[in-house]
Design a protein around this motif. Structure first.
Motif: not given
Length: 141
Positions: A41-42, A44-62, A28-36
């Motif tokens: 509190d986030w 966020l900017k429209a049409d920007k790529k984000y992802f977040t992790k939970i407990y290092d075993s779950t990942l959500i990209a949006f 995701l980082i190589k493809n322009g996503f930013e970790e939050v």
């Protein structure tokens, strides 16, 4: 590298749910996503790529849209898979051999495990104030 070659490389390097999340994060980082950070509190900017992790075993990209009524692109993955999990206090001595006591996790097809060597992969968690000096009085439950 071909698409299938990249997929096989990803699978071969994802030996646990924690490794899978790390590999997906790198992609995701190589493809322009930013970790939050999930716990902050986030802004966020429209049409920007984000992802977040939970407990290092779950990942959500949006990717949020300018007009949320138009929707939001979200990708979520279930990163764990059938495996043999090492139990707490797992060491067993039997006939001068050291063994690890394990439990089945997930819907395993057991005969697929009988003809291959097994390895250990995952995440080590220590209880204590300092991860290099675990609390000797603490018991893992």
């Amino acid at each position: 590298m071909s698409y299938t070659g990249s997929l096989f490389n990803f699978i071969n390097n994802s030996t646990s749910s924690f490794h899978t999340v790390l590999n997906a994060q790198s992609y995701l980082i190589k493809n322009g996503f930013e970790e939050v950070n999930f716990s902050e509190d986030w802004q966020l900017k429209a049409d920007k790529k984000y992802f977040t992790k939970i407990y290092d075993s779950t990942l959500i990209a949006f990717i949020p849209h300018q007009n949320l009524r138009e929707g939001m692109k979200i990708a979520v993955s279930h990163t764990d898979f059938p495996c043999l999990k090492i139990k707490p206090s797992a060491d067993i001595m039997q006939n001068d051999y050291g063994k690890l006591n394990v439990e089945i996790y997930g819907g395993m097809i057991l005969n697929t495990w009988f003809d291959r060597p097994l390895s250990i992969a995952g995440k080590v968690v220590l209880k204590g104030q300092d991860c290099y000096q675990p609390d000797v009085n603490a018991h893992v439950r």
